[in-house]
Write a protein that holds these residues in place. Structure first.
Motif, short mmCIF file in Angstrom:
data_model
loop_
_atom_site.label_atom_id
_atom_site.label_comp_id
_atom_site.label_asym_id
_atom_site.label_seq_id
_atom_site.Cartn_x
_atom_site.Cartn_y
_atom_site.Cartn_z
N TYR A 86 53.36 49.72 35.93
CA TYR A 86 51.95 49.30 35.86
C TYR A 86 51.58 48.47 37.09
CZ TYR A 86 48.48 45.66 34.61
OH TYR A 86 47.46 44.75 34.63
N ILE A 87 52.43 47.49 37.44
CA ILE A 87 52.13 46.63 38.59
C ILE A 87 52.11 47.45 39.88
CG2 ILE A 87 52.90 44.64 39.96
CD1 ILE A 87 54.01 43.45 37.31
N THR A 88 53.05 48.38 40.01
CA THR A 88 53.07 49.25 41.20
C THR A 88 51.77 50.04 41.32
OG1 THR A 88 55.48 49.45 41.10
CG2 THR A 88 54.32 51.17 42.30
N ALA A 89 51.30 50.58 40.19
CA ALA A 89 50.05 51.35 40.19
C ALA A 89 48.84 50.46 40.44
CB ALA A 89 49.89 52.08 38.86
N TRP A 90 48.89 49.24 39.92
CA TRP A 90 47.77 48.30 40.03
C TRP A 90 47.41 47.99 41.49
CZ3 TRP A 90 48.09 43.04 41.65
CH2 TRP A 90 46.94 42.28 41.43
N TRP A 91 48.39 47.99 42.38
CA TRP A 91 48.09 47.72 43.80
C TRP A 91 47.05 48.70 44.35
CZ3 TRP A 91 49.28 43.15 45.34
CH2 TRP A 91 50.47 42.54 44.96
N ASN A 92 46.97 49.89 43.76
CA ASN A 92 46.02 50.91 44.24
C ASN A 92 44.56 50.59 43.91
OD1 ASN A 92 47.81 53.11 45.34
ND2 ASN A 92 48.68 52.88 43.30
N VAL A 93 44.33 49.62 43.05
CA VAL A 93 42.95 49.28 42.68
C VAL A 93 42.58 47.84 43.05
CG1 VAL A 93 42.82 51.01 40.84
CG2 VAL A 93 43.58 48.67 40.28
N VAL A 94 43.47 47.14 43.76
CA VAL A 94 43.16 45.76 44.15
C VAL A 94 42.01 45.75 45.16
CG1 VAL A 94 44.00 43.70 45.35
CG2 VAL A 94 45.45 44.82 43.65
N ASN A 95 41.01 44.94 44.86
CA ASN A 95 39.81 44.81 45.69
C ASN A 95 40.04 43.70 46.73
OD1 ASN A 95 37.27 44.49 46.73
ND2 ASN A 95 36.25 44.16 44.77
N TRP A 96 40.64 44.06 47.86
CA TRP A 96 41.01 43.05 48.86
C TRP A 96 39.80 42.34 49.46
CZ3 TRP A 96 45.47 41.01 48.59
CH2 TRP A 96 46.57 41.77 48.15
N ASN A 97 38.64 42.98 49.45
CA ASN A 97 37.42 42.31 49.95
C ASN A 97 37.08 41.10 49.08
OD1 ASN A 97 37.11 44.17 52.00
ND2 ASN A 97 35.71 45.47 50.86
N GLU A 98 37.22 41.29 47.79
CA GLU A 98 36.95 40.18 46.85
C GLU A 98 38.00 39.08 46.99
OE1 GLU A 98 34.95 38.00 44.08
OE2 GLU A 98 34.25 39.88 44.97
N VAL A 99 39.27 39.46 47.16
CA VAL A 99 40.34 38.48 47.34
C VAL A 99 40.07 37.67 48.62
CG1 VAL A 99 42.84 38.12 47.52
CG2 VAL A 99 41.96 40.05 46.18
N ALA A 100 39.69 38.36 49.69
CA ALA A 100 39.40 37.69 50.98
C ALA A 100 38.23 36.72 50.83
CB ALA A 100 39.09 38.73 52.05
N LYS A 101 37.21 37.10 50.05
CA LYS A 101 36.07 36.22 49.81
C LYS A 101 36.52 34.93 49.10
CE LYS A 101 32.54 39.36 48.77
NZ LYS A 101 31.77 39.96 47.68
N ARG A 102 37.38 35.11 48.12
CA ARG A 102 37.89 33.95 47.38
C ARG A 102 38.77 33.09 48.27
NH1 ARG A 102 36.84 33.63 42.31
NH2 ARG A 102 38.57 32.21 41.95
N PHE A 103 39.53 33.72 49.15
CA PHE A 103 40.39 32.96 50.07
C PHE A 103 39.53 32.12 51.03
CE2 PHE A 103 42.63 32.88 54.26
CZ PHE A 103 43.64 32.01 53.90
N ALA A 104 38.37 32.64 51.41
CA ALA A 104 37.49 31.95 52.38
C ALA A 104 36.69 30.81 51.75
CB ALA A 104 36.53 32.97 53.01
N MET A 105 36.68 30.73 50.41
CA MET A 105 35.88 29.71 49.72
C MET A 105 36.42 28.30 49.97
SD MET A 105 35.24 31.86 46.25
CE MET A 105 34.92 30.53 45.12
#
Length: 199
Positions: free
Chosen positions: A180-199
């Motif tokens: 499941y975790i291996t498959a989950w990487w295919n749907v990670v929204n890195w744009n959203e993660v980057a936005k949260r990192f920039a906060m």
């Protein structure tokens, strides 16, 4: 009152990695139950007027029902936004630089993050956290706890979280949490993660 957030995509939009039936039950039944139970738990208390983030940051002041359901509401509201159809791949820019600097490579980061999820005994979450000093850290929490909570082992702003409760994957993956975790990487929204990192 707290409300169930709408999904930004259809239940089947994350297939084949996360199936429509799981999304439907996970969002409409599990998350809805956290929202309903949280509203009942805070009714008539000071928490009723607080944001979900404020509740989490002061969670040690509240009873277990607020901790469990408040965490469940916050974690899932974040989780839905951290996934997107046609996502996956790798982060870029400042987030990619920070991941490489902290974990030596993106692949090494993925390995360590997956390990945090795989080794979480019972139910819980794996997290990538931006700590108060601006650094990145991987952690995992039991049940519906999260890094915003004042009782968390690693405190900070969660910028990526993976739900490793069985209800997140069991219909499709049964007991194969690593798959499941291996498959989950295919749907990670890195744009959203980057936005949260920039906060």
């Amino acid at each position: 009152a707290f409300e169930l957030p709408k999904l930004n995509y259809a239940f089947n939009a994350l297939e084949p990695h996360i199936d429509a039936r799981t999304m439907e039950i996970h969002h409409g039944k599990h998350h809805q139950a956290y929202v309903t139970n949280l509203n009942n738990a805070v009714a008539g208390t000071e928490a009723e007027k607080m944001s979900i983030e404020e509740i989490c940051k002061n969670i040690s002041k509240f009873p277990a029902a607020v901790r469990n359901n408040g965490g469940g509401h916050y974690n899932h509201s974040l989780f839905w936004n951290l996934m997107a159809p046609k996502a996956g791949g790798a982060p870029t820019g400042a987030l990619a630089d920070a991941i490489n600097a902290t974990f030596s490579s993106f692949d090494e980061f993925k390995t360590k993050f997956a390990q945090a999820g795989i080794t979480r005994f019972g139910s819980g979450w794996a997290w990538l956290v931006k700590t108060a000093d601006g650094k990145l850290s991987i952690s995992s929490t039991p049940n519906q706890d999260n890094p915003l909570m004042d009782i968390a082992e690693v405190k900070g702003n969660p910028i990526l979280g993976c739900d490793v409760w069985e209800h997140a994957y069991y219909l499709h993956y049964q007991n194969r949490r690593p798959d499941y975790i291996t498959a989950w990487w295919n749907v990670v929204n890195w744009n959203e993660v980057a936005k949260r990192f920039a906060m």
